[in-house]
Design an enzyme around this catalytic site. Structure first.
Site, PDB file in Angstrom:
ATOM      1  N   GLN A   1      -1.340   5.313   1.217  1.00  0.00           N
ATOM      2  CA  GLN A   1      -1.118   4.286   0.200  1.00  0.00           C
ATOM      3  C   GLN A   1      -2.400   4.138  -0.620  1.00  0.00           C
ATOM      4  O   GLN A   1      -3.398   3.582  -0.161  1.00  0.00           O
ATOM      5  CB  GLN A   1      -0.731   2.976   0.869  1.00  0.00           C
ATOM      6  CG  GLN A   1       0.486   3.114   1.785  1.00  0.00           C
ATOM      7  CD  GLN A   1       1.761   3.422   1.019  1.00  0.00           C
ATOM      8  OE1 GLN A   1       2.311   2.564   0.327  1.00  0.00           O
ATOM      9  NE2 GLN A   1       2.250   4.656   1.134  1.00  0.00           N
TER      10      GLN A   1
ATOM     11  N   ALA B   1       6.057  -6.215   0.280  1.00  0.00           N
ATOM     12  CA  ALA B   1       5.884  -4.781   0.501  1.00  0.00           C
ATOM     13  C   ALA B   1       5.149  -4.124  -0.672  1.00  0.00           C
ATOM     14  O   ALA B   1       4.841  -4.757  -1.684  1.00  0.00           O
ATOM     15  CB  ALA B   1       7.235  -4.120   0.723  1.00  0.00           C
ATOM     16  N   HIS B   2       4.904  -2.816  -0.517  1.00  0.00           N
ATOM     17  CA  HIS B   2       4.088  -2.111  -1.507  1.00  0.00           C
ATOM     18  C   HIS B   2       4.764  -2.056  -2.873  1.00  0.00           C
ATOM     19  O   HIS B   2       5.972  -1.966  -2.996  1.00  0.00           O
ATOM     20  CB  HIS B   2       3.709  -0.707  -1.018  1.00  0.00           C
ATOM     21  CG  HIS B   2       4.862   0.197  -0.715  1.00  0.00           C
ATOM     22  ND1 HIS B   2       4.685   1.448  -0.176  1.00  0.00           N
ATOM     23  CD2 HIS B   2       6.207   0.058  -0.865  1.00  0.00           C
ATOM     24  CE1 HIS B   2       5.851   2.036  -0.027  1.00  0.00           C
ATOM     25  NE2 HIS B   2       6.781   1.215  -0.440  1.00  0.00           N
ATOM     26  N   ASN B   3       3.924  -2.145  -3.902  1.00  0.00           N
ATOM     27  CA  ASN B   3       4.326  -2.027  -5.309  1.00  0.00           C
ATOM     28  C   ASN B   3       5.130  -3.215  -5.826  1.00  0.00           C
ATOM     29  O   ASN B   3       5.635  -3.175  -6.948  1.00  0.00           O
ATOM     30  CB  ASN B   3       5.126  -0.739  -5.574  1.00  0.00           C
ATOM     31  CG  ASN B   3       4.434   0.492  -5.057  1.00  0.00           C
ATOM     32  OD1 ASN B   3       3.221   0.631  -5.187  1.00  0.00           O
ATOM     33  ND2 ASN B   3       5.185   1.392  -4.437  1.00  0.00           N
TER      34      ASN B   3
END
Length: 363
Positions: free
Chosen positions: A224, A265-267
């Site tokens: 990531q 969560a990511h993004n």
């Protein structure tokens, strides 16, 4: 119960109100002259406030408590004040304000500052600070904090005991990190943020690719490479987690309020002044607009777009885009268990009932 000021520090009501942040507020007192104004030592609810405390009425369901409260003064709306005047009610000094809940919030901020002083600036001897880290003036770094290479702590920021600030991360001016907050490398927090204990910002997002070279059904990790960027005036609750982006950054806009135990969560992108209650889960790459509210324990699937000014009721599962402002609810109402079982059985038969109804319509 809230801490009371020492008796010698009690303030006349008008002096107290003059000392708060009154931006956006217009208020007046119902007392005929300053001699009638009580001295105030604290703030409390209508049911618990004593005769040296101020209280407030913002929810009509508690209006009957005006008759029994012991509070020395009560913040009310103009309509409530007028109704009491018409009824000939007396016994309390009224602070009349169109926004009693906001005035209560400003008073609570004042009492917090008065009863919980920040303490002196400085770096605790047990803290570990990399020589390349930058710490501005008036910063307080608590015991056993770790500040890694290239990190920067802005003027007036306070780090509670045991906080970890990863390499290259930044904490903006006047921000408060309570004990044991962790910022991984490359996390950027704006000014005047409040982050509560146990929050973790910048952990790896949940990114894995099927990789048969590792074995049947095996997964290969996707590093990531993005960061986390948090705006100004953001509050993040205890044990909330915000993952770093896979490539793009995970972004939390200005004025966002996140309750405890939320998973971002990511993004994910959260627009300015959105408020999210506890135990919400937001899957990767979902964008939430500005001024939204999301009720507790709601779940949002990944790669969604939520419009500005959306209100999602607690416990709702959102699985598709919401393109229009408004309130959305996807909760099956609770009932006595036996009734719930009967209703659930009917729901399981809906497809069959639909087919039978269509067959009858064709006859």
């Amino acid at each position: 119960m809230p801490v009371l000021l020492d008796p010698e520090n009690a303030l006349a009501l008008d002096v107290l109100l003059a000392g708060i942040d009154a931006q956006g507020l217009d208020w007046h007192l119902s007392a005929p002259d300053a001699a009638d104004l009580p001295r105030i030592r604290g703030i409390g609810t209508l049911s618990s406030a004593g005769n040296e405390e101020i209280s407030f009425l913002s929810n009509p369901r508690y209006q009957n408590q005006l008759a029994t409260t012991r509070a020395a003064a009560v913040i009310v709306t103009p309509d409530v004040a007028q109704a009491r005047q018409e009824q000939g009610a007396s016994g309390h000094v009224l602070v009349v304000c169109k926004h009693p809940y906001l005035l209560y919030a400003r008073l609570a901020q004042w009492f917090e500052r008065a009863s919980r002083p920040a303490g002196p600036a400085g770096v605790h001897p047990s803290a570990v600070v990399d020589p390349s880290a930058e710490i501005d003036a008036d910063v307080r770094v608590g015991a056993q904090c770790v500040i890694e290479a290239g990190a920067r702590i802005g003027r007036g920021a306070r780090l509670g005991p045991g906080c970890v600030i990863g390499a290259g991360s930044t904490v903006g001016a006047d921000s408060l990190l309570h004990p044991r907050v962790t910022l991984y490398a490359g996390v950027h927090v704006g000014e005047r943020a409040i982050i509560h204990s146990g929050a973790v910002l910048g952990a790896d997002g949940f990114g894995f690719a099927p990789d048969p070279t590792l074995g049947r059904g095996a997964w290969g990790k996707i590093p990531q490479l993005g960061e986390v960027r948090v705006g100004n005036d953001v509050e993040i609750g205890a044990n909330t987690t915000i993952d770093r982006g896979a490539l793009d950054d995970t972004i939390v806009g200005d004025g966002v309020k996140l309750d405890n135990q939320i998973m971002v969560a990511h993004n994910v992108r959260i627009g300015a002044h959105t408020a999210i209650a506890a135990c919400v889960g937001i899957a990767g790459s979902t964008t939430i607009g500005e001024r939204c509210t999301i009720g507790g324990a709601s779940m949002l699937s990944g790669h969604l777009a939520i419009a500005d000014d959306v209100n999602i009721s607690g416990g709702t599962a959102v699985t598709s885009n919401i393109a229009k402002a408004g309130r959305y609810t996807g909760v099956y109402p609770y009932a006595e268990h036996s009734e719930w079982q009967r209703n659930a059985a009917v729901i399981q038969q809906l497809a069959l009932l639909r087919r039978r109804l269509r067959a009858l319509e064709r006859e």
